[in-house]
Scaffold this active site. Structure first.
Site: not given
Lengths: 344, 344, 344
Positions: B243-244
């Site tokens: 994920a980011h």
């Protein structure tokens, strides 16, 4: 779905005993609940028998035991296995409405001159077919597929869009590979070397039997030395990971998001529910069934259903139980102590 | 695998002490069990030592301690780390059999005039390279890859088919990205707004170091404000979600189907087994090892192996244990009461 | 990120009360920790309030309660919901820096003559748009997307690279589909037939509402008979599996690697954390929240947070607790026996 058929046409194509008006027109296939007066429906699970009275379906496919009850409300088709009849009805229906165009190699496809394509092969727009690929008669290669050099695609196999088939991999006949499937990426193999990872080149390939279906974005890695193998009739759902050198037996079905780690062998006629995980180097026998989200960490020889998952609860209850679980072993020791004291 | 080599050629390329006939011809690399008289094999794990007597391999790679025992049955190559030697043998073998064609930009590729391609870059059929992309010397861009504007691909990096590299993302040198990898899709960020979700545009990018390998259909999201970062030597298997703003340290390896949630930092030299999950905003230190299917829900500073998964069992046993587990806290309270009573 | 703006421009575009110098130049958006003297930042979570004193940001977006404290250190924008303001700032920023080129149909795209494209539709390189597709005004079709026959893409919807939209599927307006998304692959449906699996053709489609976002490599299968349906405002992260005939209510958000099995209905305004799994044929009501890696195995009507996961621990502790857990039911029986004995 499309143009109407009569019940007479259904019976002619698929058999079964019709009780009712053969000229009744059918425009769609529906569930008992969703059916309307132009629908044909089916009753396979006795749990839904109560829906029989209320369905609006023009015709219902039922087993012999329910023929009389169902006839009371309209046309029925009686057959020994209504669910199987329904499956074949959908197949017949799909063939009718999804009429294939005359097969052709789309001019935008990039096909190597050394590739050998059988009779009636259809290659969609912007597909890439590399050197020495073989494609069997009647196979369909979807838009933007990439078939790498030396791969073999069996007759009547269908690849949806964006499928990748790696070099030297072999796909059998009558298979269906859905969009985004990746066959033959490298297995995950590295040797540790002073804190770094040294790549083990994956020199095997993937061999897939006949009548195999593989869901969207599922990945099947090539073997390290030997091949990764899927036997005939295996069915895989979406987003599944099959690691290098896994072997899966005939007619085993695996639901979405499951991962099978490297070198594990799975028998024939198994079913593995969604999001299950099977660690590497195990032997799973035939007729083993695994529940959803279960981690299988040891080999299983005995047929049966296996499960292992923390039961969910409202968060407050879960927190108390999970916290207690972290001291479960000591709780057991305390029970042992109580038992000892009580027995003395 | 392809054309034969002699043991003399193997030794010349990779070193090691040969005990046996240097002119012996080798046609393939095999496991001890799968080897035939034209195979070279290796013994790295003492667990497989019993297979040494029965293998048909023409030559076996072994550690010094086993040199004598192994020599009794045929040619051996003695080396301090047989598994590493095997890894290098596969690399040498792959270079021999997977001879690259002369690099070229395939005429069907769509390459922006502003893209800057180094020496010897190979761009396969139907790849798309957008404006201002930079590609280092000797990089290989697979069929139907999309390299969005401003992205940077390091020298000698290889992208398989169907890889997407998002705008402004940077990939280091000597990386391998397998088919279907998505680098730089938007991170999952929304602000609640009266029952709806308001998009937080993801303004960061992805930065990937050198010698990183990323498995098929794995996704690495761009950061919200800062970048998502993978350090040198990171190895990711298939179908992983990063994920980011995740940061992963050097030489950490992560097996398939694992998910790392947003803004979590993972140290160097970690191993994370398949289908593990690490929640967001955690700090995981160096040399932390996580077992398969484990959820990591708190930060971990101390090196070691961490596990947490419900042990599977036959379904009937599981049902009884799981049902009891839902009342585990009250069971503990009952034990407490018994202890109190017993001690009074 | 790109060219500088003044705080005056920010206020003019997004509102809020500025305390400080309107001509201050802003070159980037940053976290409080990562900000420099050219950054604008925000404070939404009181947990980060301590970072307010030390941030180098030129301007901080804060709630009214913190206006005074924040003003002491420099410019502030005061607004009732700083996180929402930040979201809108990112949107405004992205519009500024990601200036779209004039829309055009790239000459390499393969667009059927029967496809109907609205005003200002942009079709990137090597996209395939089949017969009878409809694309609304201002939609953006990414490089190498495949839009199969009869599919409908709503106005202002944006597809990244390598998206597959299956035949007859409908995507609403202002949606975002990230790279590798597969809409409308076949659901996983088979009837058993004497040890083999008979395919149930999937005759439904997928219908997706407006303002839906779908993460990279996520798969949404077409329905068996009826459609699979996502309501307006649904947000899905990467690598999610949505099986056939699932229905998801408005503004429900689902994090990465989650799987929803067939025919399950999920209500509106739910949040489902990463790697959760929901089995088939369930009804989940509105405002239900599910923790990470939890398996939901029964329907849930009551709003609330639900969890179920084995707490992780160092491996030695886990082994002892897990082994004990396999005998938990018998442990409970032993406690019962102790209680009975003690009460007699």
């Amino acid at each position: 779905m499309a143009a109407a058929v009569t019940l007479a046409e259904v019976i002619a194509a698929l058999g079964g005993d019709l009780h009712g008006e053969a000229s009744t027109r059918i425009e769609r296939i529906g569930t008992l609940q969703g059916a309307d007066a132009s629908s044909i429906s089916f009753l396979a699970n006795p749990r839904y028998q109560t829906q029989l009275a209320s369905t609006a379906a023009a015709c219902v496919i039922v087993a012999p035991a329910l023929a009389e009850a169902a006839s009371a409300r309209g046309a029925v088709i009686v057959t020994s296995d209504p669910y199987l009849y329904f499956a074949r009805l959908t197949q017949w229906w799909a063939r009718r409405v999804r009429v294939r165009a005359v097969p052709r190699i789309h001019p935008s496809a990039v096909v190597a001159t050394s590739a050998r394509l059988g009779e009636g092969v259809d290659v969609a727009a912007l597909a890439v077919i590399e050197d020495d690929v073989q494609i069997g008669d009647g196979a369909i290669i979807g838009a933007q597929c990439v078939i790498e050099r030396g791969a073999v695609i069996g007759a009547a196999t269908r690849l949806a869009a964006h499928v990748t088939v790696g070099f030297d991999c072999k796909i059998g006949e009558r298979c269906i590979l859905h969009a985004g499937v990746v066959i033959g990426a490298d297995g995950f193999g590295f040797a540790p070397n002073a804190g770094r990872w040294e790549k083990i080149e994956q020199l095997g390939a993937v061999r897939i039997g006949n009548d195999v279906e593989i869901g969207a974005n599922t990945c099947i890695d090539r073997g390290a030395l030997d091949d990764t193998v899927l036997a005939d009739g295996v069915k895989l759902d979406n987003l599944i990971q099959i690691a290098h050198n896994v072997r899966i037996g005939e007619h085993t079905a695996i639901a979405g998001c499951t991962a099978i780690a490297g070198s594990t062998t799975i028998g024939a006629h198994c079913t593995i529910a969604g999001a299950a995980n099977i660690v590497g180097h195990l032997e799973i026998g035939d007729h083993v069934h695994v529940s959803a989200a279960t981690l299988i960490s040891r080999s299983i020889q005995k047929p049966g259903l296996y499960s292992g998952v923390f039961p969910f609860d409202d968060n407050a209850s879960w927190e108390k139980n999970a916290a207690t679980l972290r001291n479960l072993y000591s709780l057991r020791q305390r029970v042992l102590a109580l038992e000892k004291k009580n027995s003395s």
